[in-house]
Design a protein around this motif. Structure first.
Motif, PDB file in Angstrom:
ATOM      1  N   ARG A 173       7.152 -51.278 -17.016  1.00  0.00           N
ATOM      2  CA  ARG A 173       7.547 -51.363 -18.413  1.00  0.00           C
ATOM      3  C   ARG A 173       8.952 -50.812 -18.622  1.00  0.00           C
ATOM      4  O   ARG A 173       9.392 -49.895 -17.927  1.00  0.00           O
ATOM      5  CB  ARG A 173       6.565 -50.609 -19.313  1.00  0.00           C
ATOM      6  N   ARG A 174       9.631 -51.407 -19.602  1.00  0.00           N
ATOM      7  CA  ARG A 174      10.943 -50.901 -20.002  1.00  0.00           C
ATOM      8  C   ARG A 174      10.749 -49.755 -20.978  1.00  0.00           C
ATOM      9  O   ARG A 174       9.799 -49.744 -21.758  1.00  0.00           O
ATOM     10  CB  ARG A 174      11.740 -52.018 -20.675  1.00  0.00           C
ATOM     11  N   LEU A 175      11.630 -48.788 -20.922  1.00  0.00           N
ATOM     12  CA  LEU A 175      11.565 -47.686 -21.876  1.00  0.00           C
ATOM     13  C   LEU A 175      11.732 -48.217 -23.296  1.00  0.00           C
ATOM     14  O   LEU A 175      12.409 -49.224 -23.523  1.00  0.00           O
ATOM     15  CB  LEU A 175      12.674 -46.662 -21.585  1.00  0.00           C
ATOM     16  N   SER A 176      11.132 -47.542 -24.244  1.00  0.00           N
ATOM     17  CA  SER A 176      11.300 -47.914 -25.645  1.00  0.00           C
ATOM     18  C   SER A 176      12.688 -47.496 -26.120  1.00  0.00           C
ATOM     19  O   SER A 176      13.408 -46.753 -25.438  1.00  0.00           O
ATOM     20  CB  SER A 176      10.239 -47.230 -26.499  1.00  0.00           C
ATOM     21  N   ALA A 177      13.058 -47.958 -27.304  1.00  0.00           N
ATOM     22  CA  ALA A 177      14.374 -47.630 -27.859  1.00  0.00           C
ATOM     23  C   ALA A 177      14.575 -46.122 -27.944  1.00  0.00           C
ATOM     24  O   ALA A 177      15.627 -45.584 -27.567  1.00  0.00           O
ATOM     25  CB  ALA A 177      14.526 -48.268 -29.239  1.00  0.00           C
ATOM     26  N   GLU A 178      13.537 -45.421 -28.428  1.00  0.00           N
ATOM     27  CA  GLU A 178      13.647 -43.969 -28.577  1.00  0.00           C
ATOM     28  C   GLU A 178      13.738 -43.276 -27.221  1.00  0.00           C
ATOM     29  O   GLU A 178      14.497 -42.318 -27.047  1.00  0.00           O
ATOM     30  CB  GLU A 178      12.446 -43.434 -29.358  1.00  0.00           C
ATOM     31  N   GLU A 179      12.962 -43.755 -26.254  1.00  0.00           N
ATOM     32  CA  GLU A 179      12.984 -43.153 -24.918  1.00  0.00           C
ATOM     33  C   GLU A 179      14.340 -43.344 -24.256  1.00  0.00           C
ATOM     34  O   GLU A 179      14.854 -42.430 -23.576  1.00  0.00           O
ATOM     35  CB  GLU A 179      11.888 -43.763 -24.052  1.00  0.00           C
ATOM     36  N   ILE A 180      14.932 -44.510 -24.432  1.00  0.00           N
ATOM     37  CA  ILE A 180      16.253 -44.766 -23.836  1.00  0.00           C
ATOM     38  C   ILE A 180      17.285 -43.807 -24.420  1.00  0.00           C
ATOM     39  O   ILE A 180      18.049 -43.161 -23.697  1.00  0.00           O
ATOM     40  CB  ILE A 180      16.681 -46.225 -24.061  1.00  0.00           C
ATOM     41  N   GLY A 181      17.315 -43.704 -25.760  1.00  0.00           N
ATOM     42  CA  GLY A 181      18.276 -42.809 -26.394  1.00  0.00           C
ATOM     43  C   GLY A 181      18.082 -41.365 -25.973  1.00  0.00           C
ATOM     44  O   GLY A 181      19.054 -40.654 -25.659  1.00  0.00           O
ATOM     45  N   ASP A 182      16.835 -40.906 -25.945  1.00  0.00           N
ATOM     46  CA  ASP A 182      16.559 -39.521 -25.557  1.00  0.00           C
ATOM     47  C   ASP A 182      16.915 -39.270 -24.096  1.00  0.00           C
ATOM     48  O   ASP A 182      17.438 -38.205 -23.742  1.00  0.00           O
ATOM     49  CB  ASP A 182      15.086 -39.194 -25.786  1.00  0.00           C
ATOM     50  N   ALA A 183      16.619 -40.259 -23.220  1.00  0.00           N
ATOM     51  CA  ALA A 183      16.937 -40.095 -21.795  1.00  0.00           C
ATOM     52  C   ALA A 183      18.444 -40.041 -21.570  1.00  0.00           C
ATOM     53  O   ALA A 183      18.934 -39.254 -20.753  1.00  0.00           O
ATOM     54  CB  ALA A 183      16.319 -41.243 -20.994  1.00  0.00           C
ATOM     55  N   MET A 184      19.202 -40.857 -22.296  1.00  0.00           N
ATOM     56  CA  MET A 184      20.660 -40.823 -22.168  1.00  0.00           C
ATOM     57  C   MET A 184      21.216 -39.474 -22.605  1.00  0.00           C
ATOM     58  O   MET A 184      22.110 -38.913 -21.966  1.00  0.00           O
ATOM     59  CB  MET A 184      21.278 -41.960 -22.996  1.00  0.00           C
ATOM     60  N   LEU A 185      20.674 -38.943 -23.689  1.00  0.00           N
ATOM     61  CA  LEU A 185      21.094 -37.621 -24.148  1.00  0.00           C
ATOM     62  C   LEU A 185      20.739 -36.549 -23.125  1.00  0.00           C
ATOM     63  O   LEU A 185      21.528 -35.641 -22.845  1.00  0.00           O
ATOM     64  CB  LEU A 185      20.436 -37.295 -25.487  1.00  0.00           C
ATOM     65  N   ALA A 186      19.540 -36.659 -22.547  1.00  0.00           N
ATOM     66  CA  ALA A 186      19.067 -35.642 -21.617  1.00  0.00           C
ATOM     67  C   ALA A 186      19.914 -35.600 -20.345  1.00  0.00           C
ATOM     68  O   ALA A 186      20.354 -34.529 -19.915  1.00  0.00           O
ATOM     69  CB  ALA A 186      17.597 -35.888 -21.280  1.00  0.00           C
ATOM     70  N   ILE A 187      20.158 -36.759 -19.722  1.00  0.00           N
ATOM     71  CA  ILE A 187      20.876 -36.731 -18.447  1.00  0.00           C
ATOM     72  C   ILE A 187      22.365 -36.452 -18.643  1.00  0.00           C
ATOM     73  O   ILE A 187      23.044 -36.008 -17.714  1.00  0.00           O
ATOM     74  CB  ILE A 187      20.659 -38.024 -17.646  1.00  0.00           C
ATOM     75  N   SER A 188      22.859 -36.691 -19.863  1.00  0.00           N
ATOM     76  CA  SER A 188      24.263 -36.352 -20.120  1.00  0.00           C
ATOM     77  C   SER A 188      24.436 -34.865 -20.393  1.00  0.00           C
ATOM     78  O   SER A 188      25.558 -34.360 -20.435  1.00  0.00           O
ATOM     79  CB  SER A 188      24.780 -37.148 -21.327  1.00  0.00           C
ATOM     80  N   GLY A 189      23.302 -34.165 -20.598  1.00  0.00           N
ATOM     81  CA  GLY A 189      23.378 -32.732 -20.893  1.00  0.00           C
ATOM     82  C   GLY A 189      23.648 -32.433 -22.354  1.00  0.00           C
ATOM     83  O   GLY A 189      23.910 -31.282 -22.711  1.00  0.00           O
ATOM     84  N   LYS A 190      23.554 -33.438 -23.219  1.00  0.00           N
ATOM     85  CA  LYS A 190      23.902 -33.258 -24.625  1.00  0.00           C
ATOM     86  C   LYS A 190      22.677 -33.142 -25.541  1.00  0.00           C
ATOM     87  O   LYS A 190      22.838 -32.925 -26.746  1.00  0.00           O
ATOM     88  CB  LYS A 190      24.757 -34.442 -25.106  1.00  0.00           C
ATOM     89  N   LEU A 191      21.471 -33.270 -25.008  1.00  0.00           N
ATOM     90  CA  LEU A 191      20.287 -33.285 -25.853  1.00  0.00           C
ATOM     91  C   LEU A 191      20.085 -31.947 -26.547  1.00  0.00           C
ATOM     92  O   LEU A 191      20.049 -30.890 -25.912  1.00  0.00           O
ATOM     93  CB  LEU A 191      19.056 -33.626 -25.022  1.00  0.00           C
ATOM     94  N   ASN A 192      19.955 -31.990 -27.862  1.00  0.00           N
ATOM     95  CA  ASN A 192      19.682 -30.807 -28.672  1.00  0.00           C
ATOM     96  C   ASN A 192      18.165 -30.659 -28.764  1.00  0.00           C
ATOM     97  O   ASN A 192      17.493 -31.472 -29.383  1.00  0.00           O
ATOM     98  CB  ASN A 192      20.306 -30.975 -30.063  1.00  0.00           C
ATOM     99  N   LEU A 193      17.618 -29.613 -28.166  1.00  0.00           N
ATOM    100  CA  LEU A 193      16.172 -29.432 -28.083  1.00  0.00           C
ATOM    101  C   LEU A 193      15.592 -28.683 -29.270  1.00  0.00           C
ATOM    102  O   LEU A 193      14.430 -28.265 -29.228  1.00  0.00           O
ATOM    103  CB  LEU A 193      15.819 -28.696 -26.787  1.00  0.00           C
TER     104      LEU A 193
END
Length: 347
Positions: A173-193
């Motif tokens: 399965r492909r990641l959902s829209a929300e999962e893609i956005g959150d994963a991009m934020l996470a691996i870039s180190g920019k995710l605000n937790l």
């Protein structure tokens, strides 16, 4: 729009999820469905389609009618609610429920592919105090869930079970829209937790905001750090979809969505290559790789794949990546990582 903003607060509405005695109104049989032609007063009763025909009607003045409804829904002898819930949990993990029509588990919906499994999960849900986490744990620790999405006898399986209704493999399965956005934020180190708090409104093109009947409703959250929070905190307007989410099949908020679709088209690649969000986070991802790995290209490639794909690169992937980095800057490599199938899909 100016007049609408000056309107007084709306009048109180009838409660639907709590007991408020002073807001109770008589329930009438309506002649030919006309609200102005009230017939006899009746008491509350579960819908006939969901209960036996001999289910008694409660007195019209019964105390705490909402509580009575909640008790009926959660009665251990009432199998529908736990079946519906565990079917949706199963759908979340496998992409398709045991009953393929999650909004209709009745006679007009699809037959369950594994009826005994559906009933067993429903019983486990009740036995665990109607807690959801134990059911998630049961599913993800099962041998069925831990199968590969690609098997050695794949041609045979596809011939015998093309839609994977027999669960002979885990669906890719492909990641959902929300999962893609959150994963991009996470691996870039920019995710605000940060957790909790009011919903966040992110900057949106003026043309889209102006489509709202009252554009003043979209007030961008002033703190930019809030824009980097998880998607669950993003405000959702019924008549305004964020372009990034829309292109990756986020459902239309104006209608019920029993099951998300997952499409593949050119606009998705264009969004990931040219979109403002992906390019902004590619810069942040490149900065993280530079910060953690220095100028060592081999270490940068290894770290990028560990973050984006959850695994080390294959020998071929490593060769291609190092060759790419000899000709292109690190931020272009970071942007390319967001476009990998290994990032976008769960195997």
């Amino acid at each position: 729009a100016e007049l609408r903003r000056s309107m007084p607060e709306p009048l109180p509405t009838i409660s639907t999820v709590k007991n408020v005695a002073k807001e109770r109104t008589p329930i009438h049989i309506l002649k030919r469905g006309d609200a102005d032609r009230k017939g006899v007063v009746v008491g509350p009763r579960p819908l006939s389609v969901l209960s036996p025909t001999d289910t008694p009607e409660l007195p019209a003045d019964v105390a705490n009618p909402r509580t009575q409804l909640a008790k009926w829904l959660n009665d251990p002898a009432h199998p529908l609610v736990p079946r519906v819930l565990v079917n949706r949990l199963w759908q979340g993990h496998f992409g398709k429920g045991i009953v393929a029509t999650p909004n209709d588990l009745g006679v007009n919906g699809s037959a369950p592919s594994h009826p005994e499994l559906l009933d067993w999960l429903a019983n486990e849900f009740i036995a665990n105090g109607r807690r959801i986490k134990p059911i998630h744990r049961l599913i993800v620790l099962s041998s069925t869930y831990r199968q590969s999405s690609i098997a050695a006898d794949e041609p045979v399986r596809k011939r015998l079970d093309p839609e994977d209704r027999l669960l002979s493999r885990v669906p890719r399965r492909r990641l959902s829209a929300e999962e893609i956005g959150d994963a991009m934020l996470a691996i870039s180190g920019k995710l605000n937790l940060k957790a909790g708090g009011p919903s966040v409104m992110v900057p949106v093109e003026a043309d889209l905001v102006n489509l709202l009947y009252d554009p003043a409703q979209w007030v961008v959250t002033p703190n930019e750090a809030e824009h980097l929070r998880r998607s669950v905190y993003m405000a959702v307007k019924r008549n305004l979809q964020l372009p990034f989410a829309q292109v990756f099949d986020q459902p239309d908020a104006a209608i019920s969505c029993p099951r998300r679709e997952s499409s593949t088209h050119a606009l998705q690649a264009l969004e990931l290559l040219n979109g403002k969000l992906s390019n902004k986070l590619a810069d942040a991802f490149a900065a993280r790789l530079q910060r953690e790995c220095g100028d060592d290209r081999a270490k940068q490639v290894e770290r990028a794949f560990r973050l984006a794909a959850g695994r080390a690169p294959t020998m071929r992937e490593r060769e291609v990546a190092l060759e790419f980095l000899r000709m292109q800057p690190l931020r272009e490599f970071a942007l390319a990582m967001y476009n990998l199938n290994a990032f976008m899909y769960v195997n």
